[in-house]
Design a protein around this motif. Sequence first.
Motif, PDB file in Angstrom:
ATOM      1  N   GLU A   1       0.817  -1.217   0.000  1.00 29.24           N
ATOM      2  CA  GLU A   1       0.000   0.000   0.000  1.00 29.24           C
ATOM      3  C   GLU A   1       0.849   1.266   0.000  1.00 29.24           C
ATOM      4  O   GLU A   1       0.471   2.286  -0.552  1.00 29.24           O
ATOM      5  CB  GLU A   1      -0.838   0.016   1.282  1.00 29.24           C
ATOM      6  CG  GLU A   1      -2.322  -0.005   1.084  1.00 29.24           C
ATOM      7  CD  GLU A   1      -3.037  -0.083   2.442  1.00 29.24           C
ATOM      8  OE1 GLU A   1      -4.179  -0.475   2.433  1.00 29.24           O
ATOM      9  OE2 GLU A   1      -2.448   0.247   3.499  1.00 29.24           O
ATOM     10  N   ASN A   2       2.004   1.169   0.678  1.00 32.63           N
ATOM     11  CA  ASN A   2       2.818   2.363   0.831  1.00 32.63           C
ATOM     12  C   ASN A   2       4.028   2.416  -0.101  1.00 32.63           C
ATOM     13  O   ASN A   2       4.971   3.182   0.137  1.00 32.63           O
ATOM     14  CB  ASN A   2       3.263   2.506   2.292  1.00 32.63           C
ATOM     15  CG  ASN A   2       2.119   2.942   3.183  1.00 32.63           C
ATOM     16  OD1 ASN A   2       1.771   4.115   3.242  1.00 32.63           O
ATOM     17  ND2 ASN A   2       1.495   1.983   3.843  1.00 32.63           N
TER      18      ASN A   2
ATOM     19  N   SER B   1       9.290   9.336  -3.273  1.00 33.85           N
ATOM     20  CA  SER B   1       8.094   9.951  -3.855  1.00 33.85           C
ATOM     21  C   SER B   1       6.870   9.042  -3.701  1.00 33.85           C
ATOM     22  O   SER B   1       5.747   9.464  -3.889  1.00 33.85           O
ATOM     23  CB  SER B   1       8.340  10.249  -5.330  1.00 33.85           C
ATOM     24  OG  SER B   1       8.462   9.022  -6.019  1.00 33.85           O
ATOM     25  N   LYS B   2       7.110   7.779  -3.349  1.00 36.25           N
ATOM     26  CA  LYS B   2       5.981   6.854  -3.198  1.00 36.25           C
ATOM     27  C   LYS B   2       5.273   7.023  -1.848  1.00 36.25           C
ATOM     28  O   LYS B   2       4.183   6.513  -1.632  1.00 36.25           O
ATOM     29  CB  LYS B   2       6.481   5.411  -3.305  1.00 36.25           C
ATOM     30  CG  LYS B   2       7.041   5.036  -4.662  1.00 36.25           C
ATOM     31  CD  LYS B   2       6.208   3.916  -5.269  1.00 36.25           C
ATOM     32  CE  LYS B   2       6.688   3.459  -6.620  1.00 36.25           C
ATOM     33  NZ  LYS B   2       7.864   2.587  -6.515  1.00 36.25           N
TER      34      LYS B   2
ATOM     35  N   THR C   1       3.141   8.607   1.143  1.00 30.30           N
ATOM     36  CA  THR C   1       2.005   9.518   1.154  1.00 30.30           C
ATOM     37  C   THR C   1       1.940  10.218   2.515  1.00 30.30           C
ATOM     38  O   THR C   1       2.742   9.940   3.401  1.00 30.30           O
ATOM     39  CB  THR C   1       0.686   8.752   0.954  1.00 30.30           C
ATOM     40  OG1 THR C   1       0.494   7.919   2.110  1.00 30.30           O
ATOM     41  CG2 THR C   1       0.709   7.895  -0.295  1.00 30.30           C
ATOM     42  N   TYR C   2       0.962  11.074   2.667  1.00 30.65           N
ATOM     43  CA  TYR C   2       0.791  11.763   3.945  1.00 30.65           C
ATOM     44  C   TYR C   2       0.544  10.777   5.092  1.00 30.65           C
ATOM     45  O   TYR C   2       0.819  11.068   6.242  1.00 30.65           O
ATOM     46  CB  TYR C   2      -0.389  12.735   3.878  1.00 30.65           C
ATOM     47  CG  TYR C   2      -0.065  13.985   3.115  1.00 30.65           C
ATOM     48  CD1 TYR C   2       0.757  14.958   3.661  1.00 30.65           C
ATOM     49  CD2 TYR C   2      -0.582  14.191   1.842  1.00 30.65           C
ATOM     50  CE1 TYR C   2       1.073  16.109   2.954  1.00 30.65           C
ATOM     51  CE2 TYR C   2      -0.282  15.339   1.128  1.00 30.65           C
ATOM     52  CZ  TYR C   2       0.551  16.295   1.690  1.00 30.65           C
ATOM     53  OH  TYR C   2       0.857  17.426   1.000  1.00 30.65           O
ATOM     54  N   SER C   3      -0.016   9.621   4.762  1.00 34.48           N
ATOM     55  CA  SER C   3      -0.344   8.674   5.830  1.00 34.48           C
ATOM     56  C   SER C   3       0.779   7.691   6.129  1.00 34.48           C
ATOM     57  O   SER C   3       0.692   6.944   7.101  1.00 34.48           O
ATOM     58  CB  SER C   3      -1.577   7.847   5.438  1.00 34.48           C
ATOM     59  OG  SER C   3      -2.573   8.660   4.951  1.00 34.48           O
ATOM     60  N   SER C   4       1.824   7.677   5.280  1.00 30.76           N
ATOM     61  CA  SER C   4       2.829   6.617   5.437  1.00 30.76           C
ATOM     62  C   SER C   4       3.472   6.596   6.817  1.00 30.76           C
ATOM     63  O   SER C   4       3.699   5.533   7.387  1.00 30.76           O
ATOM     64  CB  SER C   4       3.913   6.749   4.373  1.00 30.76           C
ATOM     65  OG  SER C   4       3.357   6.486   3.111  1.00 30.76           O
TER      66      SER C   4
ATOM     67  N   GLN D   1      -1.588  12.608   8.663  1.00 31.40           N
ATOM     68  CA  GLN D   1      -2.662  11.764   8.157  1.00 31.40           C
ATOM     69  C   GLN D   1      -3.960  12.581   7.981  1.00 31.40           C
ATOM     70  O   GLN D   1      -4.659  12.448   6.989  1.00 31.40           O
ATOM     71  CB  GLN D   1      -2.900  10.608   9.133  1.00 31.40           C
ATOM     72  CG  GLN D   1      -4.055   9.710   8.764  1.00 31.40           C
ATOM     73  CD  GLN D   1      -4.038   8.395   9.549  1.00 31.40           C
ATOM     74  OE1 GLN D   1      -3.845   7.345   8.978  1.00 31.40           O
ATOM     75  NE2 GLN D   1      -4.255   8.479  10.839  1.00 31.40           N
TER      76      GLN D   1
ATOM     77  N   GLY E   1      -3.645  14.743   5.033  1.00 30.50           N
ATOM     78  CA  GLY E   1      -3.829  13.945   3.819  1.00 30.50           C
ATOM     79  C   GLY E   1      -5.302  13.779   3.453  1.00 30.50           C
ATOM     80  O   GLY E   1      -5.649  13.737   2.269  1.00 30.50           O
TER      81      GLY E   1
ATOM     82  N   LYS F   1      -6.640  15.176  -0.407  1.00 29.02           N
ATOM     83  CA  LYS F   1      -6.865  14.093  -1.368  1.00 29.02           C
ATOM     84  C   LYS F   1      -7.605  14.541  -2.610  1.00 29.02           C
ATOM     85  O   LYS F   1      -8.494  15.337  -2.540  1.00 29.02           O
ATOM     86  CB  LYS F   1      -7.634  12.955  -0.693  1.00 29.02           C
ATOM     87  CG  LYS F   1      -6.942  11.677  -1.019  1.00 29.02           C
ATOM     88  CD  LYS F   1      -7.602  10.401  -0.639  1.00 29.02           C
ATOM     89  CE  LYS F   1      -8.539  10.417   0.497  1.00 29.02           C
ATOM     90  NZ  LYS F   1      -8.709   9.247   1.239  1.00 29.02           N
TER      91      LYS F   1
END
Length: 457
Positions: free
Chosen positions: A37-38, A212-213, A215-218, A450, A453, A457
């Motif tokens: 997912e991340n 770059s992969k 995200t704000y939630s990673s 998070q 994010g 979105k």
Amino acid sequence: MVAKRGSWRTRFGFYLLAIGSACGLGNLWRFPYVVGENGGGAFVLLYVFMALTVGLPLLIAELSLGKSTRQSVLMATQKLTKDSGIKAFVWAGRFSVLLSLVVFSYYAVISGWVLHFLSRFIIEIMFPGDTHHASASLALLMKNGSLQWALASVHVLLTIVVVGKGVQEGLEKWISYMMPLFAALVLLLLFRSASLPSETEVLRFLFYPDFSKLTYSSLIHAIGHIFFTLSVGFGTLVTFGSYMRDEDHVPTAGFRVTLVDTLISLVAVMLVFPIAFQASNVPLTDPALLFETLPRFLMEFRGGLLFGLLFFSCLYMAALNASIGLMETIVSNLVDSQKKRLVRTRASWVAGAVALALATIPAFSSSVFRNVQIDGKGLMELMDSILINWILPVAALGLVISINWGMSEKEKASQFIAHDRFVSHSMYPHWKWALRWYAPGFIIFGMLLQILGLFLK
Ligand code: PHE
């Protein structure tokens, strides 16, 4: 109560339970799809870094609280409240126990999935030539909510039986047999999956960090998963700490548990991804990733059936072991906090019944409730994501704040510093700093990112 408390006869007993509770479905089932997912490498790097700098200090903190109070989290946080006058601490304890119960309910469903595949391998060995197909078998399970619930019930029942018997008799004996066998099987499988042609691509995906992969939630995904896999934030480790022997050194134990758990997670992704890449139609972000890849792979090689049987037996044992940790948290708290002694067995049955009632939601999420979706995620996935990425970080934050401000300086130092170890002297200030600023800071920062994010979105 303290005098009657079970404790391990050997140090080995503590490691068995702590490592057993850490290494479970979190490593083999959850970690691969969270990495998928991340986006791979950058996340893996972030994960390892956070495990050592945020997960480990918190794990040590929970163990220390348990070992110094000789109580489970409810009574231990009550003591912190009594000593400090801060009411919120006891609520942090209650919150974490409640969370254990809810998490146990969906953990039981996934453990049921393992049972399903285990039984498939048994059937296939006994009645060869059946048109059995691994992916068909997963589809069958997904369509059948009652089957999922029934399997979860079997699992909960087994957990009750073990936990009801108490620490020493119930656990210590038989856990030790399975773990080395499991390690050997996983290594063997790793060896096979590493020879698949997709291996180079996989190594690049897993270990070449492409930031770059992320995200704000990673960040919070990494932190949440670390807490889940190390069993931090549930109060489980407070219970385990309370069973430790006086002479055991908490930071050393914590470090070993973190190290083993992180290594197993890394092995799990190296095992699952080559197979997933090979079968190009398997989405890496699917929570059923493990169950879509492994059985299929096992069926393909000679002797695979028997191997599959052994592997899924061990995986099931790992799941049971982790469930025992979760259930033990709930039961030890119920037992400790009752003035009139609530018997262990009865407490286990109560906890099991509540967990099973809650388990209906995840069990029927891919059948009866399949239309209930948010953002393409079904109920089970939503439950997993809300519990681990949102609620667990809050629970862990509550515990770390309580321990940091509630435990006296003297208490903390006496748990952390061993006289004969220079390293524990030099690490002590770092640990304190991590508890006070670094770990809470990262948890809050991750949560804020998070939330941000959600808006961007
Ligand atoms: N750590 C376990 C796993 O990775 C899950 C667990 C959480 C077990 C909390 C006990 C307490 O599977």
